[in-house]
Design a protein around this motif. Structure first.
Motif, PDB file in Angstrom:
ATOM      1  N   PHE A  58      48.052 -24.951-106.054  1.00 30.03           N
ATOM      2  CA  PHE A  58      46.929 -24.602-105.166  1.00 30.03           C
ATOM      3  C   PHE A  58      45.607 -24.937-105.833  1.00 30.03           C
ATOM      4  O   PHE A  58      44.689 -25.481-105.202  1.00 30.03           O
ATOM      5  CB  PHE A  58      46.956 -23.106-104.834  1.00 30.03           C
ATOM      6  N   ASN A  75      56.395 -19.087-108.148  1.00 33.74           N
ATOM      7  CA  ASN A  75      55.074 -18.600-107.724  1.00 33.74           C
ATOM      8  C   ASN A  75      53.985 -19.145-108.637  1.00 33.74           C
ATOM      9  O   ASN A  75      52.923 -19.582-108.160  1.00 33.74           O
ATOM     10  CB  ASN A  75      55.043 -17.069-107.762  1.00 33.74           C
ATOM     11  N   LEU A  92      53.342 -22.754-107.929  1.00 35.90           N
ATOM     12  CA  LEU A  92      52.646 -22.935-106.665  1.00 35.90           C
ATOM     13  C   LEU A  92      51.162 -22.571-106.810  1.00 35.90           C
ATOM     14  O   LEU A  92      50.286 -23.230-106.239  1.00 35.90           O
ATOM     15  CB  LEU A  92      53.318 -22.058-105.602  1.00 35.90           C
ATOM     16  N   ARG A  93      50.873 -21.536-107.586  1.00 37.06           N
ATOM     17  CA  ARG A  93      49.467 -21.150-107.793  1.00 37.06           C
ATOM     18  C   ARG A  93      48.704 -22.263-108.507  1.00 37.06           C
ATOM     19  O   ARG A  93      47.561 -22.586-108.149  1.00 37.06           O
ATOM     20  CB  ARG A  93      49.406 -19.845-108.599  1.00 37.06           C
TER      21      ARG A  93
END
Lengths: 312, 186
Positions: free
Chosen positions: B107, B100, B103-104
């Protein structure tokens, strides 16, 4: 796993004429999970029942090893169970556990490839094919997000949790409880503390041993005399136990010095000793009973019990 | 007399054993309470140094602290420790939280159109999600987030040398390894 589709792999009988060895393979039956509605990360277990003619064995070297088969399919586990030989047919159950990591945008048909195995009997080798199996994978999310919030909101993190203390606490309380019980038991066995006083209460025992019926006048004087004598003995044993040695009339001043609480009943105690001297050494039970009547003896035993208890 | 001595000995043994158990449990409880205090202060946002001998829950708390602050390079050794450890639940949680976090960060790169640094982060995140799902195939949050990562950077079949292992149609489905924010049908 839900219901299972059952697929019978039909033997190609034509092959018989080309390869007579195929006659050694009776059949492969594939049991598969439902063929639709699988999503990314699901595991799929294919079970194949393999029947071989008796001398043939499944070649364990030909079994696939768990590994990534391609970019979306992992073979996670291979389990073979030998069901033994029955009626000349050697049966095996082969479990193949796959995990799919395909991320479809729409429901999509995918195929788990066939597995080629071999059966051996000495020099002879026969191919055993576990057929391929196709299924539908479904997407988890819509293609264009229409829901509220940002389009690519991640599912939240797993927050760290505290270590559990409840089992330790329970164990600790249990251990302490057992320790306390064991300590109480030990104190009772050793006569420590309150248990010690309880155990050395000779006057309580004597009072219990002297029945209240002694006070009532008995019809038979001989019986009455023997009961009276037993009551006196019980009280004397209580004095002996309290002082830790035999107490006689001449020891009484020392006894009262050591056990000052009993001074409250000094006059009655002296009468008791005088009565017992008459009863046991003077052979005058009647005189003794006049000196200390049975009713007063009972009352004295209760009094001494109260003094011993500290409630006089 | 002999029986009395025997029961005394038995009682004494029980007393000694229960006291020994109580003191061990008490000591354990003190250690666990201390660790819980450390976990709570990490959760409250105070960074604490930990060692490899600390319990895995504390290691995971530090990993979570680092991962939620984008300190991925410091978190990676802790992830390696947890993922290879005996506690499967914590291994899954560590892999998932780390994925996570990656992925953040990816982004953030994509929002400012920095595509090159985002691709390896998404790939590592996908790998972590896959490892988490390998350990726990029923972990829905990991499935969902892996789906998001998969649409950012598609997997593509690697052409293996042993051609018979690969289904022939897979060879045709070559994907370009480009990140794409899905805006309609691919």
């Amino acid at each position: 796993m839900g219901w299972r589709a059952r697929i019978l792999a039909t033997l190609v009988l034509l092959a018989l004429s080309i390869s007579p060895a195929l006659a050694q393979l009776r059949g492969v039956e594939l049991y598969a999970p439902r063929g639709f509605g699988h999503v990314i990360g699901d595991t799929l277990t294919l079970t194949a029942d393999i029947a071989l003619d008796a001398p043939f064995r499944l070649d364990s070297a030909s079994l696939p090893t768990p590994r990534a088969l391609n970019y979306w399919l992992d073979l996670r586990d291979v389990r073979v169970k030998d069901q033994g030989v029955r009626d000349g047919v050697h049966r095996y159950t082969l479990d193949l556990v796959y995990q799919t990591f395909y991320a479809p945008l729409e429901p999509r048909r995918l195929t788990i490839p066939a597995v080629a195995l071999f059966a051996v009997d000495g020099e002879r080798r026969v191919a055993v094919d576990v057929p391929s199996w196709s299924f539908l994978m479904s997407p988890l999310r819509e293609i264009v997000a229409t829901g509220p919030g940002p389009a690519m909101a991640l599912r939240p993190d797993i927050a760290p949790r505290l270590l559990p203390t409840a089992p330790l606490m329970r164990g600790l309380l249990l251990a302490l409880g057992v320790a306390l019980l064991a300590l109480l038991l030990l104190a009772w066995q050793m006569g420590w503390g309150p248990f010690g006083r309880r155990r050395s209460r000779p006057f309580a025992r004597a009072a219990r041993a002297i029945p209240a019926a002694l006070a009532a006048p008995a019809a038979d004087p001989a019986l009455a005399a023997s009961r009276y004598a037993r009551a006196l003995q019980a009280l004397h044993r209580a004095f002996d136990a309290t002082d830790g040695k035999g107490v006689f009339a001449e020891d009484l001043p020392g006894f009262f010095e050591r056990h000052a609480a009993f001074r409250a009943a000094e006059a009655e105690v002296r009468r008791l000793f005088a009565a017992s001297r008459r009863a046991f050494f003077g052979a005058d039970p009647a005189g003794a009973q006049r000196e200390l009547p049975p009713a007063e003896l009972v009352a004295l035993s209760r009094r001494l019990r109260a003094v011993e208890r500290g409630t006089a | 007399m002999r029986l009395r001595r025997l029961t005394l000995f038995a009682t004494g043994t029980v007393l000694f054993a229960s006291l020994a158990a109580a003191s061990w449990l008490g000591a354990r409880l003190i250690v666990v309470e201390r660790d819980n205090g450390l976990i709570a202060s990490l959760n409250a946002g105070h960074d604490l140094a930990i060692s490899a001998e600390d319990p895995p829950e504390l290691v995971f708390a530090r990993l979570h602290f680092l991962a939620t602050r984008d300190r991925l390079d410091e978190a990676q050794p802790l992830l390696n420790q947890l993922a290879g450890g005996p506690d499967r639940r914590l291994a899954v949680a560590a892999l998932y939280d780390m994925a996570n976090a990656r992925l953040r960060v990816a982004f953030n790169h994509l929002e400012s159109s920095r595509i090159d640094p985002a691709i390896p982060l998404v790939r590592l995140a996908k790998d972590n999600y896959r490892r988490a799902l390998t350990l726990d195939p029923g972990f829905w949050d990991a499935k969902y987030n892996l789906d998001i990562a998969m649409r950012l950077v598609r997997d593509f079949p690697q052409i293996e040398l042993e051609g018979e292992e690969l289904p022939p149609e897979a060879v045709k489905k070559l994907w370009t390894d480009l990140p794409g924010l899905p805006r309609g049908l691919p």
